[in-house]
Scaffold this motif. Structure first.
Motif, PDB file in Angstrom:
ATOM      1  N   UNK A   1       0.825  -1.215   0.000  1.00 21.78           N
ATOM      2  CA  UNK A   1       0.000   0.000   0.000  1.00 21.78           C
ATOM      3  C   UNK A   1       0.852   1.255   0.000  1.00 21.78           C
ATOM      4  N   UNK A   2       2.050   1.161   0.576  1.00 23.24           N
ATOM      5  CA  UNK A   2       2.966   2.295   0.589  1.00 23.24           C
ATOM      6  C   UNK A   2       3.602   2.505  -0.786  1.00 23.24           C
ATOM      7  N   UNK A   3       3.568   1.468  -1.629  1.00 23.97           N
ATOM      8  CA  UNK A   3       4.206   1.563  -2.937  1.00 23.97           C
ATOM      9  C   UNK A   3       5.632   1.065  -2.927  1.00 23.97           C
ATOM     10  N   UNK A   4       5.992   0.323  -1.884  1.00 27.84           N
ATOM     11  CA  UNK A   4       7.336  -0.220  -1.723  1.00 27.84           C
ATOM     12  C   UNK A   4       7.609  -1.259  -2.804  1.00 27.84           C
ATOM     13  N   UNK A   5       8.764  -1.152  -3.458  1.00 28.60           N
ATOM     14  CA  UNK A   5       9.144  -2.107  -4.501  1.00 28.60           C
ATOM     15  C   UNK A   5       9.699  -3.366  -3.848  1.00 28.60           C
ATOM     16  N   UNK A   6       9.114  -4.488  -4.167  1.00 28.93           N
ATOM     17  CA  UNK A   6       9.578  -5.754  -3.582  1.00 28.93           C
ATOM     18  C   UNK A   6      10.897  -6.212  -4.172  1.00 28.93           C
TER      19      UNK A   6
ATOM     20  N   UNK B   1       4.611   9.784  -6.478  1.00 31.56           N
ATOM     21  CA  UNK B   1       5.436   9.397  -7.620  1.00 31.56           C
ATOM     22  C   UNK B   1       6.659   8.575  -7.217  1.00 31.56           C
ATOM     23  N   UNK B   2       6.814   8.281  -5.917  1.00 29.81           N
ATOM     24  CA  UNK B   2       7.958   7.496  -5.428  1.00 29.81           C
ATOM     25  C   UNK B   2       7.974   6.148  -6.117  1.00 29.81           C
ATOM     26  N   UNK B   3       9.155   5.701  -6.535  1.00 26.61           N
ATOM     27  CA  UNK B   3       9.268   4.442  -7.275  1.00 26.61           C
ATOM     28  C   UNK B   3       9.373   3.221  -6.357  1.00 26.61           C
ATOM     29  N   UNK B   4       9.277   3.430  -5.059  1.00 23.81           N
ATOM     30  CA  UNK B   4       9.322   2.302  -4.123  1.00 23.81           C
ATOM     31  C   UNK B   4      10.717   1.843  -3.787  1.00 23.81           C
ATOM     32  N   UNK B   5      11.719   2.576  -4.241  1.00 18.94           N
ATOM     33  CA  UNK B   5      13.106   2.190  -4.019  1.00 18.94           C
ATOM     34  C   UNK B   5      13.733   3.063  -2.934  1.00 18.94           C
ATOM     35  N   UNK B   6      14.685   2.494  -2.224  1.00 24.31           N
ATOM     36  CA  UNK B   6      15.494   3.220  -1.258  1.00 24.31           C
ATOM     37  C   UNK B   6      16.879   2.602  -1.272  1.00 24.31           C
ATOM     38  N   UNK B   7      17.904   3.440  -1.325  1.00 25.91           N
ATOM     39  CA  UNK B   7      19.272   2.921  -1.331  1.00 25.91           C
ATOM     40  C   UNK B   7      19.516   2.116  -0.052  1.00 25.91           C
TER      41      UNK B   7
END
Length: 157
Positions: A31-36, A146-152
Motif C-alpha cells: 500500500x505504501x508503494x514499496x518495490x519488492x 510518484x515514489x518508485x518504491x526504491x530506497x538505497x
C-alpha cells in the motif's frame, strides 16, 4: 537519528522473498508503494568472482594492508562503479547458507575477509511499525505519490 532504513528495507525484501513476512506486513508495504525487488545490479559490467576478489585485494592493500580488519562498507563502490561492498555482503550471505565453495571460502579467508559484518542496523531497537513509519516519511520527502518504491540500501535517517 542514524537508523539504517535502507538496510531495514533490504531485509524486508529478503524476508518477503523467503515467505517470512506476514501478509499484513506485505500488504502494508504494498500500500505504501514499496518495490519488492531492488533496482540495479552490482554495476560496471560483468565482474567474475575472481575479478571481484582481485578488487577486494586492492581494497585491502589501500585500506590497511596486513592490518585490515576484513570489513568493507556495504555501500562501497570502486572508482569504476563496481559495487564491491555489495559483492562482499553477498559472499557473506552465500557463505552462511553453505552456498559458497570451500575453495572460494578459503581464498576469502586467506585474504583476511571477515565472514561476519560488524555493526547493527543502528540507532537502537526500532520496531517494525516504527521503521515502516520512517519509510512513509522517506516516501513523502522523496516523490510522494510518484515514489518508485526504491530506497538505497545505505540510506540512513
Amino acid at each position: 537519528d542514524g537508523v539504517r532504513l535502507g538496510q531495514w528495507a533490504h531485509a524486508q525484501r529478503s524476508l518477503g522473498k523467503r515467505g517470512r513476512l506476514s501478509e499484513d506486513k506485505l500488504g502494508r508495504l504494498d500500500r505504501l508503494g514499496f518495490a519488492r525487488e531492488a533496482s540495479g545490479s552490482l554495476g560496471a559490467g560483468q565482474q567474475s568472482w575472481s575479478d571481484s576478489l582481485a578488487l577486494l585485494e586492492e581494497y585491502k592493500a589501500s585500506n590497511g594492508g596486513p592490518d585490515w580488519d576484513g570489513q568493507i562498507r556495504q555501500d562501497y563502490r570502486t572508482d569504476d562503479g563496481v559495487r564491491l561492498g555489495q559483492w562482499a555482503h553477498a559472499q557473506r550471505s552465500l557463505g552462511k547458507r553453505g552456498r559458497l565453495s570451500e575453495d572460494k571460502l578459503g581464498r576469502l579467508d586467506r585474504l583476511g575477509f571477515a565472514r561476519e559484518a560488524s555493526g547493527s542496523l543502528g540507532a537502537g531497537q526500532q520496531s517494525w511499525s516504527d521503521s515502516l513509519a520512517l519509510l512513509e516519511e522517506y516516501k513523502a520527502s522523496n516523490g510522494g505519490p510518484d515514489w518508485d518504491g526504491q530506497i538505497r540500501q545505505d540510506y540512513r535517517t
